[in-house]
Motif scaffolding. Structure first.
Motif, PDB file in Angstrom:
ATOM      1  N   GLN A  46       0.837  -1.186   0.000  1.00  0.00           N
ATOM      2  CA  GLN A  46       0.000   0.000   0.000  1.00  0.00           C
ATOM      3  C   GLN A  46       0.884   1.253   0.000  1.00  0.00           C
ATOM      4  N   PRO A  47       0.522   2.271  -0.753  1.00  0.00           N
ATOM      5  CA  PRO A  47       1.338   3.493  -0.773  1.00  0.00           C
ATOM      6  C   PRO A  47       1.430   4.136   0.605  1.00  0.00           C
ATOM      7  N   CYS A  48       2.573   4.709   0.909  1.00  0.00           N
ATOM      8  CA  CYS A  48       2.718   5.443   2.158  1.00  0.00           C
ATOM      9  C   CYS A  48       1.794   6.660   2.129  1.00  0.00           C
ATOM     10  N   ARG A  49       1.046   6.846   3.212  1.00  0.00           N
ATOM     11  CA  ARG A  49       0.087   7.952   3.270  1.00  0.00           C
ATOM     12  C   ARG A  49       0.658   9.175   3.985  1.00  0.00           C
ATOM     13  N   GLY A  50       1.907   9.070   4.438  1.00  0.00           N
ATOM     14  CA  GLY A  50       2.492  10.197   5.165  1.00  0.00           C
ATOM     15  C   GLY A  50       1.696  10.532   6.411  1.00  0.00           C
ATOM     16  N   CYS A  51       1.276   9.501   7.147  1.00  0.00           N
ATOM     17  CA  CYS A  51       0.413   9.713   8.308  1.00  0.00           C
ATOM     18  C   CYS A  51       1.141  10.502   9.399  1.00  0.00           C
ATOM     19  N   LYS A  52       0.379  11.044  10.317  1.00  0.00           N
ATOM     20  CA  LYS A  52       0.948  11.887  11.366  1.00  0.00           C
ATOM     21  C   LYS A  52       1.500  11.073  12.531  1.00  0.00           C
ATOM     22  N   VAL A  53       1.243   9.759  12.513  1.00  0.00           N
ATOM     23  CA  VAL A  53       1.744   8.925  13.612  1.00  0.00           C
ATOM     24  C   VAL A  53       3.261   8.819  13.544  1.00  0.00           C
ATOM     25  N   GLN A  54       3.767   8.358  12.410  1.00  0.00           N
ATOM     26  CA  GLN A  54       5.196   8.294  12.114  1.00  0.00           C
ATOM     27  C   GLN A  54       6.023   7.554  13.161  1.00  0.00           C
ATOM     28  N   LYS A  55       5.415   6.622  13.846  1.00  0.00           N
ATOM     29  CA  LYS A  55       6.167   5.750  14.757  1.00  0.00           C
ATOM     30  C   LYS A  55       6.962   4.713  13.979  1.00  0.00           C
ATOM     31  N   CYS A  56       6.667   4.596  12.680  1.00  0.00           N
ATOM     32  CA  CYS A  56       7.337   3.589  11.854  1.00  0.00           C
ATOM     33  C   CYS A  56       8.843   3.785  11.817  1.00  0.00           C
ATOM     34  N   TRP A  57       9.297   5.040  11.964  1.00  0.00           N
ATOM     35  CA  TRP A  57      10.738   5.296  11.951  1.00  0.00           C
ATOM     36  C   TRP A  57      11.418   4.748  13.205  1.00  0.00           C
ATOM     37  N   GLU A  58      10.645   4.496  14.250  1.00  0.00           N
ATOM     38  CA  GLU A  58      11.203   4.004  15.501  1.00  0.00           C
ATOM     39  C   GLU A  58      11.152   2.484  15.619  1.00  0.00           C
TER      40      GLU A  58
END
Length: 280
Positions: A46-58
Motif C-alpha cells: 500500500q502506498p505510504c500515506r504520510g500519516c501523522k503517527v510516524q512511529k514507523c521510523w522508531e
C-alpha cells in the motif's frame, strides 16, 4: 552463512527484471550464500500515506499496513541486498517506488543516525531494465540509491543497467555482481559519522548513480552500437557512422560541452535502432 536477498520490483514474475535478479542470486548462491527472493508483485504493498503517527521510523511497523513490517525484517536480516526494477518513463516503476517509500529499518537505540542502523555498512547493488526504447536505464538509478540505499546505510556496488541492446551482457554482469556481493557482505564497512556527508560522498562516487539524460543517452548509444556489431547483414557504413557520432559526443563531453553531445548521441541511437529493429 551469508544471506542475500534479491528484490524484484516488477509486477511481472518471469520477466526481464526477474531474470536479472535471479541471475544475480544464482551468482551469490554459487559463491556459497543462502539466497532469498522477494517478488513485489506478490506483495500487498500500500502506498505510504504520510500519516501523522510516524512511529514507523522508531519500530519499523506501519500502523496502516500490516504487510510492511515483515518486508522490513527481511531486509534487516539479510547480509546483502539486490534490488531490481523496471524503468517506466525514465524512472523506476510505481510498485518499486511504493515499496521503497515503506522501508523502515529501526535504529538500535541512540537515535535515527546511520551508525545505529543494523544495516549500516552492508552491501547492495541495483539492477535496472529499460525495455522498449532502452531509455532511462541510468537516470532511474538515483531513485534506488538515494531513496533506498542511502537511508538504510548500504554501501553500493557498481549497478547493472540493462536495455534490450545489452541484455545478454547484463545477465552476465548480474551474475558476477552477485558473486562480488557475497565477498563484500563478509567485510562490512559501516559509515562512521552520524550525519549524511559520508554517505553522500559514497553515492556521489558510485558509477552512474548521478547520471543525467545526456549520460543516459550516451550509454544507450554505446549499448546499441555494441549490440549490432555481431549482425553480419548490418550496413557497415551505418555502423561506422554510429561509431563516429559516439566518438564526437565523447569529445564534447570531455571538453565540458556536454549540452552539445545529445545531437550526436541521439543520432547514433536513431541509426542503431533502425538496424536493430530490422535484423533482431
Amino acid at each position: 552463512m551469508t544471506k542475500i536477498l534479491g528484490i524484484v520490483g516488477s509486477p511481472n514474475k518471469g520477466g526481464r527484471t526477474s531474470r536479472l535478479v535471479e541471475k544475480a542470486l544464482a551468482g551469490a548462491a554459487s559463491a556459497g550464500a543462502e539466497i532469498d527472493a522477494m517478488y513485489l508483485g506478490e506483495e500487498d504493498i500500500q502506498p505510504c500515506r504520510g500519516c501523522k503517527v510516524q512511529k514507523c521510523w522508531e519500530d519499523g511497523i506501519c500502523r496502516l499496513d500490516d504487510s510492511a513490517e515483515p518486508r522490513n525484517r527481511r531486509i534487516k536480516e539479510a547480509d546483502g541486498i539486490i534490488f531490481g526494477a523496471p524503468v517506466y518513463f525514465h524512472d523506476i516503476n510505481g510498485l518499486a517506488k511504493d515499496f521503497i517509500d515503506k522501508v523502515r529499518i529501526p535504529p538500535r537505540g541512540g537515535g535515527l543516525h546511520t551508525i545505529y542502523l543494523p544495516t549500516n555498512g552492508k552491501s547492495a547493488f541495483a539492477i535496472t531494465i529499460a525495455g522498449g526504447t532502452g531509455k532511462g536505464a541510468l537516470t532511474s538509478l538515483g531513485a534506488i540509491h538515494w531513496g533506498l540505499f542511502l537511508p538504510c546505510g548500504f554501501r553500493a556496488l557498481k549497478p547493472v543497467p540493462a536495455t534490450p541492446f545489452n541484455f545478454k551482457k547484463a545477465l552476465t554482469d548480474a551474475e558476477e555482481r552477485g558473486k562480488e556481493l557475497v565477498k563484500a557482505a563478509v567485510n562490512i564497512a559501516p559509515f562512521e559519522e552520524k550525519g549524511l556527508a559520508d554517505r553522500i560522498r559514497h553515492f556521489q562516487e558510485t558509477d552512474w548513480v548521478n547520471s543525467d539524460f545526456t549520460d543516459d543517452n550516451f550509454f544507450l548509444a554505446c549499448a546499441i552500437y555494441e549490440g549490432i556489431m555481431d549482425i553480419p547483414a548490418a550496413d557497415r557504413k551505418a555502423v561506422e557512422d554510429i561509431k563516429v557520432h559516439i566518438e564526437k559526443a565523447k569529445q564534447l563531453m570531455d571538453a565540458g560541452r556536454k549540452t552539445e553531445a545529445p545531437a550526436y548521441t541521439a543520432l547514433a541511437y536513431e541509426i542503431g535502432r533502425r538496424i536493430w529493429d530490422k535484423h533482431k
